[in-house]
Scaffold this motif. Structure first.
Motif, PDB file in Angstrom:
ATOM      1  N   ILE A   8       0.594  -9.108  24.799  1.00  0.00           N
ATOM      2  CA  ILE A   8      -0.743  -8.674  24.378  1.00  0.00           C
ATOM      3  C   ILE A   8      -1.700  -8.664  25.564  1.00  0.00           C
ATOM      4  N   VAL A   9      -1.578  -9.660  26.433  1.00  0.00           N
ATOM      5  CA  VAL A   9      -2.411  -9.678  27.637  1.00  0.00           C
ATOM      6  C   VAL A   9      -2.086  -8.473  28.508  1.00  0.00           C
ATOM      7  N   ILE A  10      -0.800  -8.234  28.735  1.00  0.00           N
ATOM      8  CA  ILE A  10      -0.381  -7.103  29.563  1.00  0.00           C
ATOM      9  C   ILE A  10      -0.828  -5.789  28.948  1.00  0.00           C
ATOM     10  N   LEU A  11      -0.694  -5.670  27.629  1.00  0.00           N
ATOM     11  CA  LEU A  11      -1.082  -4.436  26.953  1.00  0.00           C
ATOM     12  C   LEU A  11      -2.549  -4.126  27.184  1.00  0.00           C
ATOM     13  N   ASN A  12      -3.389  -5.140  27.122  1.00  0.00           N
ATOM     14  CA  ASN A  12      -4.819  -4.906  27.309  1.00  0.00           C
ATOM     15  C   ASN A  12      -5.140  -4.432  28.723  1.00  0.00           C
ATOM     16  N   PHE A  13      -4.399  -4.914  29.708  1.00  0.00           N
ATOM     17  CA  PHE A  13      -4.624  -4.422  31.066  1.00  0.00           C
ATOM     18  C   PHE A  13      -3.925  -3.097  31.310  1.00  0.00           C
ATOM     19  N   ALA A  14      -2.843  -2.846  30.596  1.00  0.00           N
ATOM     20  CA  ALA A  14      -2.145  -1.571  30.753  1.00  0.00           C
ATOM     21  C   ALA A  14      -3.037  -0.413  30.337  1.00  0.00           C
ATOM     22  N   TYR A  15      -3.882  -0.617  29.337  1.00  0.00           N
ATOM     23  CA  TYR A  15      -4.776   0.438  28.877  1.00  0.00           C
ATOM     24  C   TYR A  15      -5.832   0.789  29.925  1.00  0.00           C
ATOM     25  N   GLU A  16      -6.010  -0.093  30.912  1.00  0.00           N
ATOM     26  CA  GLU A  16      -6.988   0.191  31.959  1.00  0.00           C
ATOM     27  C   GLU A  16      -6.443   1.177  32.996  1.00  0.00           C
ATOM     28  N   VAL A  17      -5.179   1.559  32.880  1.00  0.00           N
ATOM     29  CA  VAL A  17      -4.537   2.444  33.845  1.00  0.00           C
ATOM     30  C   VAL A  17      -4.473   3.863  33.304  1.00  0.00           C
ATOM     31  N   SER A  18      -4.730   4.847  34.163  1.00  0.00           N
ATOM     32  CA  SER A  18      -4.477   6.263  33.872  1.00  0.00           C
ATOM     33  C   SER A  18      -5.296   6.815  32.719  1.00  0.00           C
ATOM     34  N   ALA A  19      -6.568   6.427  32.622  1.00  0.00           N
ATOM     35  CA  ALA A  19      -7.452   6.990  31.605  1.00  0.00           C
ATOM     36  C   ALA A  19      -8.122   8.242  32.179  1.00  0.00           C
ATOM     37  N   PHE A  20      -7.396   9.342  32.134  1.00  0.00           N
ATOM     38  CA  PHE A  20      -7.936  10.598  32.663  1.00  0.00           C
ATOM     39  C   PHE A  20      -8.781  11.250  31.578  1.00  0.00           C
ATOM     40  N   CYS A  21     -10.028  11.531  31.885  1.00  0.00           N
ATOM     41  CA  CYS A  21     -10.976  11.874  30.840  1.00  0.00           C
ATOM     42  C   CYS A  21     -11.944  12.956  31.301  1.00  0.00           C
ATOM     43  N   ARG A  81      -1.882   8.218  20.010  1.00  0.00           N
ATOM     44  CA  ARG A  81      -2.505   9.020  18.955  1.00  0.00           C
ATOM     45  C   ARG A  81      -2.362   8.341  17.590  1.00  0.00           C
ATOM     46  N   ASN A  82      -1.293   7.583  17.427  1.00  0.00           N
ATOM     47  CA  ASN A  82      -1.052   6.884  16.168  1.00  0.00           C
ATOM     48  C   ASN A  82      -1.662   5.490  16.149  1.00  0.00           C
ATOM     49  N   MET A  83      -2.307   5.120  17.254  1.00  0.00           N
ATOM     50  CA  MET A  83      -2.910   3.787  17.352  1.00  0.00           C
ATOM     51  C   MET A  83      -4.428   3.857  17.508  1.00  0.00           C
ATOM     52  N   THR A  84      -4.980   5.073  17.471  1.00  0.00           N
ATOM     53  CA  THR A  84      -6.416   5.256  17.664  1.00  0.00           C
ATOM     54  C   THR A  84      -7.182   4.869  16.404  1.00  0.00           C
ATOM     55  N   LEU A  85      -8.320   4.218  16.583  1.00  0.00           N
ATOM     56  CA  LEU A  85      -9.153   3.862  15.450  1.00  0.00           C
ATOM     57  C   LEU A  85     -10.610   3.776  15.876  1.00  0.00           C
ATOM     58  N   GLN A 104     -20.607   0.435  17.770  1.00  0.00           N
ATOM     59  CA  GLN A 104     -19.364   1.009  17.295  1.00  0.00           C
ATOM     60  C   GLN A 104     -18.674   1.732  18.439  1.00  0.00           C
ATOM     61  N   GLY A 105     -17.393   2.015  18.253  1.00  0.00           N
ATOM     62  CA  GLY A 105     -16.670   2.710  19.295  1.00  0.00           C
ATOM     63  C   GLY A 105     -15.312   3.174  18.816  1.00  0.00           C
ATOM     64  N   THR A 106     -14.586   3.807  19.717  1.00  0.00           N
ATOM     65  CA  THR A 106     -13.237   4.276  19.447  1.00  0.00           C
ATOM     66  C   THR A 106     -12.296   3.598  20.429  1.00  0.00           C
ATOM     67  N   THR A 107     -11.191   3.071  19.918  1.00  0.00           N
ATOM     68  CA  THR A 107     -10.278   2.322  20.768  1.00  0.00           C
ATOM     69  C   THR A 107      -8.868   2.433  20.218  1.00  0.00           C
ATOM     70  N   PHE A 108      -7.973   1.548  20.672  1.00  0.00           N
ATOM     71  CA  PHE A 108      -6.583   1.547  20.234  1.00  0.00           C
ATOM     72  C   PHE A 108      -6.236   0.186  19.647  1.00  0.00           C
ATOM     73  N   TYR A 152      -6.168  -3.500  21.401  1.00  0.00           N
ATOM     74  CA  TYR A 152      -6.971  -3.436  22.626  1.00  0.00           C
ATOM     75  C   TYR A 152      -8.369  -3.935  22.316  1.00  0.00           C
ATOM     76  N   VAL A 153      -8.860  -4.901  23.079  1.00  0.00           N
ATOM     77  CA  VAL A 153     -10.170  -5.482  22.794  1.00  0.00           C
ATOM     78  C   VAL A 153     -11.298  -4.784  23.535  1.00  0.00           C
ATOM     79  N   GLY A 154     -10.973  -3.898  24.474  1.00  0.00           N
ATOM     80  CA  GLY A 154     -11.989  -3.178  25.225  1.00  0.00           C
ATOM     81  C   GLY A 154     -12.392  -1.876  24.565  1.00  0.00           C
ATOM     82  N   LEU A 155     -13.411  -1.231  25.130  1.00  0.00           N
ATOM     83  CA  LEU A 155     -13.872   0.073  24.653  1.00  0.00           C
ATOM     84  C   LEU A 155     -14.076   1.004  25.845  1.00  0.00           C
ATOM     85  N   TRP A 156     -13.570   2.219  25.742  1.00  0.00           N
ATOM     86  CA  TRP A 156     -13.870   3.274  26.701  1.00  0.00           C
ATOM     87  C   TRP A 156     -14.947   4.209  26.159  1.00  0.00           C
TER      88      TRP A 156
END
Length: 369
Positions: free
Chosen positions: A103-116, A142-146, A159-163, A166-170
């Motif tokens: 879970i820790v790794i997953l949260n940091f993995a989401y910080e990589v490659s956010a091309f927007c 796409r199946n984990m977005t909320l 409010q925000g959109t995330t996965f 993941y505890v962060g928000l983009w």
């Protein structure tokens, strides 16, 4: 109701596009203990699927040596990860029955490659509209977005959109105050990025998505948000795109780890009524193969300031290659009209067949305002 009509009519307005769907919405109470806040996810997502998806993301993103590096962080979580995130991550691991390290790794993995792509605009009446596409190399997201509504004292705090997981928000907004999106800056190789993350944790620099969430929760207004997002030490460079509620309250902040490199505000008096940011410094040309910035700029100029609104901005976000096969979701928001926050997920990504037809669609979208 207006957005429902727009979404139903979009297939009739332009070239063929994969169907969009609305993500589920979950309410998270900030009055709960951090370990219990994310429990409502269990009512929306299948735990077995989430664990399988998370494992796939980790395996494809995170080098094996990082797993060994993370172990001491996990063993002393509160030492390296500040509240409330340490508690929330522990809670997620408990709720999902997963490994805390993952879970820790997953949260940091989401910080990589956010091309927007993020766009901030102002109409002739001074209303601010903020749109963003978030692109990731992990289709499973796409199946984990909320959508998440963070509640405090019985009211929406932000409010925000995330996965899921993941505890962060983009992407997010604080009603009647600010909207924020984050875009990755440049294309650092993942092995260098992970080394930077590991060292930054030791000096308590913030992941870019955590700072978005903290700013949405704590900033008093647009100016306060800009200061926080400009000066707080980060683990990596990023673009923060910020909108407010008053005329002129729109800016793109180019960040390095220590502070701002450039601040690029709206300037409506001199035709600067919109700003477009992808993943490259706005004062430099993008790579020859990346046409997102040019297509968005051309479309916005074609619409004009008199006709920009939430719906026409959404149409710009759907243009190819602004919206592309890697696009996970699109969001349009306006802090002044917070009830119009809208996110759609692209189950198969965006696949338009003709850019010219799409531009014509944008020009004709004003009839639905």
């Amino acid at each position: 109701m207006e957005w429902t009509v727009v979404l139903l009519l979009l297939p009739l307005l332009g070239p063929p596009c994969r169907a969009q769907v609305a993500p589920p919405t979950v309410s998270i109470s900030l009055d709960e203990e951090p370990e219990e806040r994310w429990k409502p996810l269990l009512k929306v997502f299948d735990v077995a699927y989430l664990n399988k998806a998370a494992a796939a993301i980790i395996d494809s993103t995170v080098p094996k040596w990082v797993h060994h590096l993370i172990v001491p962080i996990v063993n002393s979580l509160e030492k390296y990860i500040p509240p409330p995130y340490a508690g929330e991550i522990r809670g997620l691991a408990s709720h999902f029955g997963g490994n805390l390290t993952d879970i820790v790794i997953l949260n940091f993995a989401y910080e990589v490659s956010a091309f927007c792509t993020s766009i901030i605009t102002q109409d002739k009446s001074g209303n601010i509209y903020h749109g963003r596409n978030l692109d990731y190399p992990h289709p499973v997201l796409r199946n984990m977005t909320l959508n998440v509504i963070f509640m405090k004292n019985g009211k929406m705090a932000y409010q925000g959109t995330t996965f899921a997981g993941y505890v962060g928000l983009w992407t997010g907004q604080s009603p009647k105050k600010i909207t924020i999106s984050g875009d990755q800056r440049g294309t650092e190789h993942w092995w260098n990025w992970w080394k930077n993350v590991a060292s930054a944790l030791l000096v308590h620099a913030s992941p870019v998505s955590w700072l978005v969430r903290e700013t949405l929760e704590e900033a008093e207004d647009f100016q306060d948000a800009v200061i926080r997002l400009s000066k707080t030490p980060l683990i990596t460079g990023v673009y923060y795109i910020v909108g407010g509620v008053r005329p002129g309250e729109g800016v793109i902040i180019t960040r390095d780890r220590k502070g701002p490199v450039d601040i690029w505000p709206l300037d409506p008096m001199y035709d600067g009524w919109f700003r477009v940011e992808t993943n490259f410094d706005h004062w430099l040309p993008p790579p020859p193969s990346d046409h997102r910035r040019q297509v968005a700029n051309d479309a916005l100029k074609s619409i004009g300031q008199k006709r920009i609104n939430s719906y026409s901005l959404y149409q710009v976000l759907t243009l190819s290659p602004v919206c592309n096969r890697g696009t996970i979701y699109s969001t349009v928001m306006s802090a002044k009209s917070a009830e119009k926050y809208m996110t759609v997920v692209w189950p198969k990504g965006c696949r338009y067949t003709n850019n010219t037809d799409s531009l014509l669609t944008v020009q004709g979208a004003q009839t639905f305002h």
